[in-house]
Structures are given as structure tokens and as C-alpha cells.
Design a protein around this motif. Structure first.
Motif, PDB file in Angstrom:
ATOM      1  N   ASP A 295      -0.562   6.148  12.447  1.00 36.26           N
ATOM      2  CA  ASP A 295      -0.388   7.045  13.097  1.00 36.26           C
ATOM      3  C   ASP A 295       0.428   8.013  12.604  1.00 36.26           C
ATOM      4  N   PHE A 296       1.542   8.689  12.861  1.00 41.60           N
ATOM      5  CA  PHE A 296       2.274   9.924  11.306  1.00 41.60           C
ATOM      6  C   PHE A 296       3.155   9.244  12.448  1.00 41.60           C
ATOM      7  N   GLU A 297       3.858   9.182  12.654  1.00 38.64           N
ATOM      8  CA  GLU A 297       5.473   8.322  13.336  1.00 38.64           C
ATOM      9  C   GLU A 297       5.932   7.168  12.491  1.00 38.64           C
ATOM     10  N   LYS A 298       4.437   6.448  12.817  1.00 33.79           N
ATOM     11  CA  LYS A 298       4.638   4.696  12.529  1.00 33.79           C
ATOM     12  C   LYS A 298       5.014   4.523  11.056  1.00 33.79           C
TER      13      LYS A 298
ATOM     14  N   MET B   5       2.358   9.811   6.217  1.00 35.24           N
ATOM     15  CA  MET B   5       0.947   9.933   6.678  1.00 35.24           C
ATOM     16  C   MET B   5       0.581  11.043   5.304  1.00 35.24           C
ATOM     17  N   GLY B   6       1.146  11.607   4.878  1.00 34.76           N
ATOM     18  CA  GLY B   6       0.868  13.133   3.749  1.00 34.76           C
ATOM     19  C   GLY B   6      -0.226  13.746   4.290  1.00 34.76           C
ATOM     20  N   SER B   7      -1.090  13.853   3.206  1.00 37.70           N
ATOM     21  CA  SER B   7      -2.338  14.195   2.969  1.00 37.70           C
ATOM     22  C   SER B   7      -3.515  13.483   3.526  1.00 37.70           C
ATOM     23  N   GLY B   8      -2.989  12.272   2.911  1.00 36.52           N
ATOM     24  CA  GLY B   8      -3.437  11.121   3.243  1.00 36.52           C
ATOM     25  C   GLY B   8      -4.112  10.073   2.100  1.00 36.52           C
ATOM     26  N   GLY B   9      -3.320   9.986   1.220  1.00 44.76           N
ATOM     27  CA  GLY B   9      -3.113   9.598  -0.270  1.00 44.76           C
ATOM     28  C   GLY B   9      -3.139   8.104   0.447  1.00 44.76           C
ATOM     29  N   MET B  10      -4.124   6.733  -0.296  1.00 47.52           N
ATOM     30  CA  MET B  10      -3.319   5.587   0.226  1.00 47.52           C
ATOM     31  C   MET B  10      -4.323   4.345  -1.046  1.00 47.52           C
TER      32      MET B  10
ATOM     33  N   ILE C  19       1.170  -1.109   0.040  1.00 48.19           N
ATOM     34  CA  ILE C  19      -0.076  -0.069   0.337  1.00 48.19           C
ATOM     35  C   ILE C  19       0.777   1.467  -0.303  1.00 48.19           C
ATOM     36  N   GLN C  20       0.654   2.248  -0.768  1.00 50.77           N
ATOM     37  CA  GLN C  20       1.652   3.129  -0.818  1.00 50.77           C
ATOM     38  C   GLN C  20       0.628   4.618  -0.632  1.00 50.77           C
ATOM     39  N   THR C  21       0.588   5.597   0.764  1.00 50.55           N
ATOM     40  CA  THR C  21       0.925   5.664   1.453  1.00 50.55           C
ATOM     41  C   THR C  21       1.364   6.948   1.361  1.00 50.55           C
ATOM     42  N   GLY C  22       0.946   8.387   1.465  1.00 52.56           N
ATOM     43  CA  GLY C  22       1.859  10.126   0.911  1.00 52.56           C
ATOM     44  C   GLY C  22       1.667  10.364  -0.085  1.00 52.56           C
ATOM     45  N   GLY C  23       1.175   9.492  -1.135  1.00 51.24           N
ATOM     46  CA  GLY C  23       1.263  10.391  -2.227  1.00 51.24           C
ATOM     47  C   GLY C  23       2.843  10.037  -2.545  1.00 51.24           C
ATOM     48  N   PRO C  24       3.112  11.294  -3.775  1.00 53.08           N
ATOM     49  CA  PRO C  24       4.487  11.146  -4.231  1.00 53.08           C
ATOM     50  C   PRO C  24       5.696  11.656  -3.062  1.00 53.08           C
ATOM     51  N   SER C  25       5.539  11.676  -1.914  1.00 48.39           N
ATOM     52  CA  SER C  25       6.394  12.445  -0.876  1.00 48.39           C
ATOM     53  C   SER C  25       6.486  10.665  -0.142  1.00 48.39           C
TER      54      SER C  25
END
Ligand SMILES: Cc1cc2nc3c(=O)[nH]c(=O)nc-3n(C[C@H](O)[C@H](O)[C@H](O)COP(=O)(O)O)c2cc1C
Ligand code: FES
Lengths: 623, 232
Positions: free
Chosen positions: A434-437, A445-450, A414-420
């Protein structure tokens, strides 16, 4: 509309609106976000209105258009209240049947109900659907109930109570303290504690301060901010007024990209209505506090979501970032103290003020509180917007909310956080979000893309996609980002076309680290993440591309080859007719063959062969 | 005028609090390569060569010294492995873009870069923005500026026509780090030169003296063979 004079008057107005509305009157709501508009929801709405006129039941039933309900692949969605009957994929052909059968006769139309692809169960009520059941919809709840163009709808659902409480019952310090205690962190990606940012901005020197809402949302495939902007603009406005009061600002901006025309339209309407009601502008609710909001429309550049570039863009300069050694809370817009928050962050504010910091901080993990909206897309059964409490595991999101991988294929990552962000493999699916994990895995986390990817997705190809996105969106100001990502993309291109040597992988990693370390802004500093995280978890796949010139997922065009299975081909000639390269030869009713020199691996023959006689293989050169 | 104390490469030093870190480092005699910095212009922070490491409680971080205001008590390291490796990579990237710049060729030799791992291009601008800033800030003209985003970025006059406010003063050429051609070396133009790293540098033949154009470079003496050359 008359201005609301004060706090008591607001409650009086609310009561009057409540009195006027009848909760038992049938109400047809049609989801009308940008996503559903693409499905033709506007025509469906029109058809409902015409049908109701035709049947002369205008007094008996209400028609309402709302924002996006989140389950976008099922749009347009029609929910019929008071029962909450949930019809999906409604077309104009269904309209008269719904009015006659459901509204007048109280019958449920089976065909329009949602059937769970996994269990085969049918659901009448939307809340019951597994996609929604596991969610915790705090921010998105009102999207179901509110016509974004009617401030009354927002007020009837408790809107602007938080504002009136904040203005009359709390001091700015108390508000900041509440936000700090709630543990709310910025939803724009970096996760900076919102209360701390507000406090810093309040303390900054200067009379003139600005509040900015970051509604630039440039991540490919992410649209949670749009969903709130379109469906519940007043929640953002209310949050911003409270923030302005707490910080001591009298002027706010919403920076929104011009690719979001509906969001801009709904925002403008909402701002005007709030002004008419006296909830925005001079002397809000007679409290003596002045605050107004302007909309600033951006050109739709990804990097303009970055705080300093965004500020430059509002000022009318080129949207390029600068180093942030002097923080924007001290010197931001026009060199004045500026507090910038994301759309979702702002929308959380009224909820926290209403429900209290304890309620909010009880949701989530130790360091990440509250809920977060993700856009769940890719190779997954239920795609759309999901709002979940922080700390939910990826597995729950993918399998319980998302209903598992599309077509029963095998989950890959699963790709999270978009291009970043980066790819998280199957073995880490139990990870609480969560942010740290997420950061620990090399993603964010980025803006929330999954984006869910399955065995048929090539991670090298995926990394290449994001890299090319960044290359396109880099402002070009600093060398590592501009030259570095260009060269990264060049190397990956070599790898996907079978021209790379194994040293290239080392160079790729080395360069990635330099781009991360030396870039000027967050764009470059995170650009190599998709590359590094896929190398980290799928090194085999990268190496196979280089050493064996093989793409195991059969995606990279220059490493795959199409050929005809003579045993299966019955010589129908479909592929021969469709091939744009005229690369397929053969007599009718005799097995065909592909001239490899001419083949460009477009895959049209493969898609159109009814007998599955076109076979894909990698590496090239066999047969 | 306040004074702050910082620690640079293990040595404590006191500097003016209004300075940037780069100004402080140069004042202290630490050699920091830069390409987009000029004492008379606002710092721009794009070549990234001036980056140094700062130690904090939570670990070290890289900062852009030309933009970073000095702060009391910071611990600075200017030539750590991470910094040096990064700088070399940046020069490699820039040289691969503009091989016909003497400044870049010299910098590469000085840093001991002996191999360019990227495909050579032949651009004539590294987009350091010195000319743009000089034209605007010192010549009070603003005849040139940037257009385009990302790889399409370039410095041009408005609408690419002769600018009406350009006074042909030539200041842009004066500050340009790319305008000067590299010396004629072993390798064909458009490649990494490295002549001054070799046993008998071509430039020594050309100029007839050891001190070539490479200001204080002296890379050619690095391997010791140059001494031999002087004797003969
Ligand atoms: C390249 C880049 C793009 C960004 N895009 C967005 C965006 O579209 N929306 C957003 O809210 N934040 C974006 N950010 C984050 C902002 O810089 C900033 O951190 C955020 O808006 C602060 O608000 P918050 O504290 O509420 O998260 C982006 C950052 C970078 C580096
Ligand atoms: S001198 Fe600091 S970035 Fe160029």
C-alpha cells in the motif's frame, strides 16, 4: 445513431443491444493492445476473418478484437466464448485449425493451451491460470469483453449506468461524499485522496473549471494506463463526466503522449461515439448538464506527467514544472481551478458509483483502498499487467501471480515505483502493498511499475540506469535536479568503472539527500531514490565495487573480464569469428585465448560458446 | 493591507500579507543568499539557495522562500543544519559548473567552502534565467529564451542568430551573476579561488584596502589575521 434522450431511453437502448446479441453464439476474441500488435495480432485477426469467410460460417461465429488481457508475454491471446477457452501465442498458422477444430467440432487444441511453468498443469479456461487467479480484476475485467471501438459493448456490460445514476439520482455533493468515503486515492503516484481534491476544486472560486486526465504515463516499463486507454476508453470518459458534474466543470482534457497512437485513436473513436449517443456534449441525457472532452497530445516527455508541467504543456508552453504553493485546484489550467487525475483514478469512478463506497472501501488496507494495476516485469516467469487488491503481499505477487523468478534463479529484489522508486529486498517480501508501507521501505507506489531482479542483476547498474533516465528527462530548470543528478551519474559511473574511492560513496549519499530536499518538483525530489534504497539494502555490493573493483553480479563491463577455460575449449573457432574486436586468437581445434587489451567485454563470445568455455570473472586482472 | 505574524528563527515578527517569505525575511534583515532572485522580476525559484525550513505539525519541510507566500503563524528557520548543508552543496555544484564567476567564488568563500569535490567544468552560464526575465519583463523585448532540456538547456536568441528585437541594451549582462570575472588569486583560473579566506589575500594587495569588492563579505577578516595586516 440516434441520440439517447434520457435515462429511461438509455435502459431501452441497453435492452435492445442485449436482445440483439446471443450469449451462446461462439465468439472469437483476439487481444489487440499495442503489446499484441507487436506479436502480429492484426494478421491473426485478418486470418480469422478470411478463414470464416472461406468456410462460410459468418453467421455462426463472431470475431472481436479487444484490448490487452494483461498476460502480455503470451500474446497474441485468443479467447473463445461462451466457454472461455484460452489460447496463447496464436499465430496465423493456427487459425484454420482453431476455426475447424474448436469452433466447428468443439475440440480443444492442446498445443495452444497455457502450461504452468511451475506445476506443469494445463489450463483450458483463462480464469484458472495462476497468473489470473490471484488477481482481482475490477478495472481490467471489461478488457476481456469489450471491443473498445464499439460503445455498444461497453453499454451492454453496464456502461454509463453510473453516469445516469450520478446525473439523476445524486447531487454533486453526494457524489463527492461517496468518493471521499470510498477512500480512493490518486493512482498517479502521490496517492492524494481523490474526493478531497474534488471537493477543493468544487469549492474553489470561479465559474470556469477544468477537468484533466493525466494519461502521460512516462515511467519506463509501465503501461497500465495505456491498457485502459486502449481497451476500455469509455470507462475513463464516464468517470470524467461524473467528476465534471460533481465539480461543476464543462470542459475536460485528456493529456496523452504521442507515443500511444492506438490509445489516441481509440479515445477519439470513443469520444465521437459518446457524443453521437448524447452521452457527451450539450445537455447530456437531457439532464441539462454540458460537458465535453478534448484530447491534448504531448511530446512524450517524462516530466510532463507532473501536474504543473502538464498544464503548461496543454497551454502550449514549455512543459516545465513550477512550485505548487498555489494549488492547481485553485489556479491550474489557464489560471482556472483545475482537477487533475490519473487514468486509473478516473476509471475507478464509475465502479465506485455503481457498487457503492462501502464495497470499495472493504477492499484493501486501512489507508489504501481498492485495487491497483501493476506492470510486473523483469526476471519473472509470468510478466504482464496484474490488478491486485491493495494489501496483497509482494510475495504473493512475485510467487503466486508471477510464478517465481525466471529460470529458477535466486530472487534478489523488486524495484517498485519506476525511476522515482526504490529496491525492496527479499527480507521485506512479506510487506503488504500500500502507499504507506512502500514509502516506509524507501520506495514508493509510483504509477505501478514492478521490476523483479535476480542474482544476475547488479544493483549499482540498475541505479545507474534509472539515474541516467532521470538525467535525460530532467527539464533542467532547477540546479539540484540538473546539476545534481548529472554529478550523481558521474559518481556512479566512476564506481562502475572501478575508478572510485570510498569517499565517493559518502559524497553520493550526501548529494542524494540534497537533490531530494532541494529540487523544485517531484522528479528531482525522488530521483535519488534508486541510489539511496540500493545503498540502504545492498551497501556491501556498492562497497565491493569500490574497494575490490568487483561486480559480484558480473554485469558492470569495466569490472569484469572474459577468459577461455582451456580445459573446455575445443577450438571450434565460433567465438573467434564473431568477436567484433578480433580479440580472440587460436588455431582450429586448439584452445583459444582472449587478448585482454582488445576485449571490450561485449559478451558475444560468452553467449555463443556451446561448450561454456568462456568464463566471466570479476575483478579484472586474473588470468 | 493585512498583516500576518510569523516566527523567524525564534523571533516573532509582523509582515505584510502580500509578501513572499523571502521579501519578509530580507525586510527583517535575515541574510538569505540568492542567485535567481531580483526585486524587479517575477520569482523563478531555480537556484534553490533561498530555501528555508518551515515547521509544521507533521514535521518540518523545506520551502522556496522566493515563491512562498507568507502565511499567518508559520514558524520559519533560515539557517538550520539541513538548509546550510544543502546551500553549500548547491554552491559547490554551481561553482563546479562555472568556476569563472566572481559571484559564485565569493559566495563559496563566504560559506566557507574550501574544497570542490566535483570535476571542474568551464561553462559560462548557470541558467538562473535572470537575463531572460529581465529582457522580457523589464525591457519588453523577449529577445532571448531557453532551449533544450536537462543538461542541454541553454539561453539563446531564436535560431541562434542576431535577434531582430534585441536593442543591445546590455541589461542581460547587467543582471548576469556570472559575467564578472573573479579576482586573480593563488589558484589558476577554473579552480576554487578562496583567496579571501587565506592569511594574506591577493585582492588586498591589488586594491590596497581591506574592503574589497566582496560587498559586505569580509570573509578575509574571518580568521583574525587581517587585523595584523592593517597594522603593518
Ligand atoms: C516527474 C513526474 C512524473 C509524473 N508522471 C505521471 C504520469 O505519467 N501519470 C500520472 O497520472 N501522474 C504522473 N505524475 C503525478 C502527477 O503529478 C499527479 O500527481 C497525478 O496525475 C494526480 O492524479 P491522481 O491524484 O489521480 O494520482 C507524475 C509526477 C511527477 C513528479
Ligand atoms: S532565489 Fe529562490 S530559488 Fe533562487
Amino acid at each position: 445513431m440516434k441520440k439517447i434522450k434520457n435515462r429511461e431511453d438509455l435502459e431501452r437502448v441497453r435492452k435492445r443491444i442485449v436482445k440483439k446479441s446471443d450469449p451462446n453464439k461462439p465468439c472469437i476474441t483476439i487481444s489487440s493492445g499495442t503489446c499484441c500488435r507487436a506479436y502480429g495480432c492484426q494478421k491473426v485477426t485478418k486470418a480469422f476473418i478470411t478463414e470464416i469467410e472461406k468456410q462460410e460460417i459468418r453467421d455462426k461465429v463472431e470475431v472481436k478484437t479487444t484490448g490487452c488481457l494483461g498476460f502480455c508475454e503470451r500474446g497474441p491471446i485468443v479467447v473463445i466464448y461462451p466457454k472461455g477457452i484460452y489460447y496463447q501465442r496464436v499465430t496465423i498458422e493456427d487459425v484454420s485449425e482453431i476455426v475447424t477444430e474448436t469452433i466447428l467440432n468443439g475440440k480443444i487444441i492442446d498445443r495452444l493451451l497455457y502450461i504452468d511453468p511451475v506445476s506443469g498443469k494445463k489450463f483450458v479456461n483463462g480464469e484458472e491460470i495462476s497468473f489470473y487467479k490471484k488477481q482481482m480484476r475490477v478495472l481490467l475485467k471489461n478488457n476481456w469483453l469489450i471491443d473498445p471501438n464499439k460503445i455498444e459493448d461497453y453499454i451492454i456490460n453496464g456502461g454509463y449506468t453510473a453516469l445516469s445514476n450520478a446525473l439523476f439520482k445524486m447531487t454533486p455533493e453526494q457524489i463527492i461524499d461517496t468518493i471521499k468515503r470510498s477512500g480512493l486515492r490518486g493512482r498517479g503516484g502521490a496517492g492524494f485522496p481523490t474526493g478531497v481534491k474534488w471537493e477543493n476544486c468544487r469549492r474553489a472560486n470561479g465559474d470556469l473549471k477544468f477537468i484533466v486526465c493525466n494519461a502521460d504515463e512516462g515511467d519506463p516499463g509501465a503501461y497500465m494506463d495505456r491498457c485502459i486507454l486502449e481497451g476500455n476508453p469509455h470507462s475513463i470518459i464516464e468517470g470524467m463526466i461524473i467528476g465534471a458534474y460533481a465539480i461543476g466543470s464543462h470542459e475536460g482534457y485528456i493529456y496523452v503522449r504521442h507515443e500511444y497512437p492506438l490509445a489516441v485513436k481509440n479515445l477519439k473513436i470513443a469520444l465521437n461515439q459518446a457524443r453521437e449517443y448524447g452521452l457527451l456534449g450539450n445537455n447530456i441525457l437531457n439532464s441539462g448538464f454540458d460537458f465535453d472532452i478534448k484530447i491534448s497530445i504531448g511530446g512524450g516527455v517524462f516530466v510532463c506527467g507532473e501536474s504543473t508541467a502538464l498544464i503548461a504543456s496543454i497551454e502550449g508552453k514549455i512543459g516545465e514544472p513550477r512550485a505548487k504553493y498555489i494549488h492547481t485546484v485553485e489556479k491550474g489550467l489557464w489560471n482556472k481551478p483545475t482537477n487533475l487525475n490519473n487514468v486509473e483514478t478516473w476509471a475507478n469512478i464509475p465502479i465506485i458509483i455503481n457498487k457503492g463506497s462501502k464495497w470499495f472501501s472493504a477492499i484493501g488496507t486501512e489507508k489504501s483502498k481498492g485495487t491497483k494495476i501493476f506492470s510486473l516485469v523483469g526476471k519473472i516467469n509470468n510478466s504482464g499487467l496484474v490488478e491486485v487488491p491493495m494489501g496483497i503481499t509482494l510475495k504473493e505477487i512475485v510467487y503466486e501471480i508471477g510464478g517465481g523468478v525466471l529460470n529458477g534463479k535466486k530472487f534478489k529484489a523488486i524495484q517498485t515505483g519506476g525511476p522515482s522508486g526504490g529496491c525492496i529486498p527479499e527480507k521485506l517480501l512479506d510487506l503488504p502493498v500500500d502507499f504507506e508501507k512502500l514509502k516506509e521501505t524507501g520506495s514508493m507506489m509510483g504509477s505501478g511499475g514492478m521490476i523483479v531482479i535476480d542474482e544476475e542483476t547488479c544493483v549499482v547498474d540498475l541505479a545507474k540506469y534509472f539515474l541516467n533516465f532521470i538525467l535525460d528527462e530532467s527539464c533542467g530548470k532547477c540546479i539540484p535536479c540538473r546539476e545534481g543528478t548529472g554529478r550523481l551519474s558521474e559518481i556512479v559511473e566512476r564506481i562502475t568503472s572501478g575508478k572510485a574511492k570510498i569517499e565517493d560513496l559518502k559524497l553520493l549519499e550526501e548529494l542524494s539527500h540534497v537533490v531530494k530536499d532541494f529540487s523544485l518538483c517531484g522528479l528531482g525530489q525522488t530521483a535519488p531514490n534508486p541510489v539511496l534504497s540500493t545503498i540502504n539494502y545492498f551497501r556491501d555490493e556498492w562497497e565491493t565495487h569500490i574497494k575490490n573493483k568487483t561486480c559480484p553480479a558480473l554485469v558492470c563491463k569495466e569490472l569484469i573480464q572474459y577468459y577461455v577455460d582451456n580445459g573446455k575449449c575445443n577450438g571450434c573457432g565460433v567465438c573467434k569469428n564473431l568477436c567484433p574486436q578480433k580479440a580472440i586468437l587460436g588455431e582450429l581445434k586448439n584452445p583459444h585465448s582472449i587478448v585482454q587489451d582488445r576485449c571490450i567485454s561485449c559478451g558475444i563470445c560468452h553467449e555463443n560458446c556451446k561448450d561454456n568455455a568462456i568464463i566471466l570473472s570479476s575483478p579484472r586482472g586474473k588470468n | 493591507m493585512g498583516i500576518v505574524t510569523l516566527k523567524v528563527n525564534g523571533i516573532e515578527a509582523r509582515v505584510d500579507e502580500s509578501w513572499t517569505l523571502l521579501e519578509a525575511l530580507r525586510f527583517l534583515g535575515v541574510e538569505i543568499p540568492t542567485l535567481c532572485h531580483h526585486d524587479g522580476l517575477t520569482p523563478y525559484g531555480v537556484c534553490r539557495l533561498c530555501m528555508v525550513e518551515i515547521e509544521e505539525k507533521s514535521g518540518t519541510k523545506l520551502v522556496t522562500s522566493c515563491l512562498y507566500p507568507v502565511k499567518e503563524g508559520i514558524v520559519v528557520k533560515t539557517h538550520t543544519d539541513r538548509v546550510v548543508k544543502g546551500r553549500r552543496m548547491l554552491v559547490e555544484l554551481m561553482l563546479a559548473r562555472c568556476p569563472n564567476s566572481k559571484t559564485l567564488q565569493d559566495l563559496a568563500s563566504k560559506m566557507g567552502i574550501e574544497n570542490i569535490r566535483f570535476k571542474m567544468k568551464n561553462e559560462d552560464c548557470i541558467l538562473c534565467g535572470l537575463c531572460v526575465r529581465l529582457c522580457k519583463e523589464q525591457m519588453m523585448s523577449g529577445a532571448i529564451g531557453f532551449i533544450g532540456r536537462g543538461e542541454k538547456r541553454e539561453v539563446v536568441t531564436p535560431f541562434r542568430t542576431k535577434s531582430e528585437i534585441c536593442r543591445n541594451c546590455g541589461a542581460c549582462m547587467y543582471v548576469c551573476p556570472v559575467v564578472e570575472l573573479p579576482c586573480r588569486g593563488y589558484n589558476p583560473q577554473g579552480e576554487l579561488c578562496n583567496s579571501c579566506l587565506r592569511v594574506v589575500p591577493e585582492c588586498a594587495d591589488e586594491y590596497g584596502q581591506i574592503m574589497c569588492y566582496l560587498e559586505s563579505c569580509g570573509s578575509c577578516v574571518k580568521k583574525g589575521e587581517m587585523n595584523e595586516l592593517v597594522k603593518t
